[in-house]
Design a protein around this motif. Structure first.
Motif, mmCIF file in Angstrom:
data_model
loop_
_atom_site.group_PDB
_atom_site.id
_atom_site.type_symbol
_atom_site.label_atom_id
_atom_site.label_comp_id
_atom_site.label_asym_id
_atom_site.label_seq_id
_atom_site.Cartn_x
_atom_site.Cartn_y
_atom_site.Cartn_z
ATOM 1 N N PHE A 1 30.697 7.238 -21.270
ATOM 2 C CA PHE A 1 30.177 6.021 -21.890
ATOM 3 C C PHE A 1 28.662 5.962 -21.769
ATOM 4 C CE2 PHE A 1 34.568 5.039 -21.203
ATOM 5 C CZ PHE A 1 34.920 4.181 -22.228
ATOM 6 N N HIS A 2 28.018 5.407 -22.807
ATOM 7 C CA HIS A 2 26.562 5.279 -22.821
ATOM 8 C C HIS A 2 26.192 3.952 -23.454
ATOM 9 C CE1 HIS A 2 22.581 5.882 -24.900
ATOM 10 N NE2 HIS A 2 22.275 6.112 -23.649
ATOM 11 N N VAL A 3 25.277 3.223 -22.824
ATOM 12 C CA VAL A 3 24.806 1.953 -23.378
ATOM 13 C C VAL A 3 23.736 2.246 -24.418
ATOM 14 C CG1 VAL A 3 23.673 -0.241 -22.886
ATOM 15 C CG2 VAL A 3 25.358 0.687 -21.272
ATOM 16 N N VAL A 4 24.034 1.885 -25.649
ATOM 17 C CA VAL A 4 23.106 2.166 -26.731
ATOM 18 C C VAL A 4 22.210 0.974 -27.030
ATOM 19 C CG1 VAL A 4 24.631 1.424 -28.617
ATOM 20 C CG2 VAL A 4 22.964 3.246 -29.022
ATOM 21 N N GLU B 1 29.476 5.039 -27.499
ATOM 22 C CA GLU B 1 28.258 4.229 -27.505
ATOM 23 C C GLU B 1 28.614 2.749 -27.412
ATOM 24 O OE1 GLU B 1 25.514 5.608 -27.180
ATOM 25 O OE2 GLU B 1 25.709 7.637 -27.987
ATOM 26 N N MET C 1 30.103 11.062 -26.567
ATOM 27 C CA MET C 1 29.877 9.842 -25.800
ATOM 28 C C MET C 1 30.344 8.623 -26.607
ATOM 29 S SD MET C 1 28.532 10.737 -22.897
ATOM 30 C CE MET C 1 27.682 9.320 -22.222
ATOM 31 N N GLU D 1 27.303 2.646 -17.512
ATOM 32 C CA GLU D 1 26.686 3.962 -17.368
ATOM 33 C C GLU D 1 27.322 4.777 -16.230
ATOM 34 O OE1 GLU D 1 24.637 5.466 -19.232
ATOM 35 O OE2 GLU D 1 23.660 3.958 -20.470
#
Length: 226
Positions: free
Chosen positions: A27-30, A3, A1, A22
């Motif tokens: 993709f990932h919102v950290v 971040e 992913m 998202e």
């Protein structure tokens, strides 16, 4: 992913952008930050940040100052500016300081998705490592410009297009093909060909400079210059 850190002073906009991110596969919102100090703190404390979606107008400082401080502290995290700042000086400064993309507010989900997908393609291209032939270099630069540039005609290189584009954007006024050639290391004929392409697609503006005799000189400037 991949971040992602979202930096925007407007909490509602930050939530919308996070939701957009998202929705894009891979993709990932950290984390989310609402000012410059918080953004820098999160970069120091989060276990991993690959990409920062960075607003320019922050309550305690500008996004460009955040990028400068990131680099000073040794953070090589990639940056995409996501901002309402449209003045050419800010765009130029962001480019010079290493922002990979610049997305102007307001935008739809499709606009951000295109930038993120182009960034993911860039990372896939770079993950192979090793040395790059010209075709590989063209693909790397092509990935950076994906999602916002029209398809180039056959025989035109994304790398050369980017060289000419940057020369125009950083110039203080209109330039001739010869001046572009001197700034980029291209031949005058090649510079002229790419200038005509940018002019045809609406990204460069052509003006004529008349002298005492002979044909007028063709001069070009970036079309979004105020």
């Amino acid at each position: 992913m991949i971040e992602v850190l979202i930096v925007d002073d407007d909490t509602r906009v930050a939530r919308v952008n996070a939701a957009y991110v998202e929705k894009v596969a891979g993709f990932h919102v950290v984390g989310v930050a609402h000012n410059a100090a918080e953004a820098l703190h999160r970069l120091e404390t989060l276990p991993q940040v690959d990409l920062v979606l960075l607003d320019h107008y922050l309550p305690d400082d500008t996004g460009l100052v955040v990028v400068q401080e990131m680099r000073r502290r040794g953070h090589q995290t990639d940056v995409i500016m996501v901002t309402a700042a449209r003045d050419i000086s800010t765009v130029q400064a962001a480019m010079r300081q290493g922002a990979l993309q610049y997305l102007v507010k307001p935008f739809a989900f499709a606009g951000l998705r295109a930038k993120l997908e182009a960034y993911a393609e860039l990372r896939r291209t770079l993950d192979g490592g090793g040395e790059a032939e010209q075709a590989e270099v063209d693909r790397i630069f092509g990935a950076l410009s994906a999602g916002g540039e029209p398809d180039l005609p056959k025989g035109h290189s994304p790398t050369t297009t980017e060289l000419v584009r940057r020369a125009l954007m950083t110039a203080e006024g209109a330039l001739s093909a010869q001046e572009i050639a001197e700034r980029t290391g291209l031949s005058r004929q090649t510079a002229q060909r790419y200038l005509k392409l940018l002019e045809r697609t609406g990204r460069a503006r052509l003006t004529l400079k008349y002298g005492d005799a002979g044909r007028p000189e063709h001069r070009y400037e970036w079309a979004t210059r105020p």
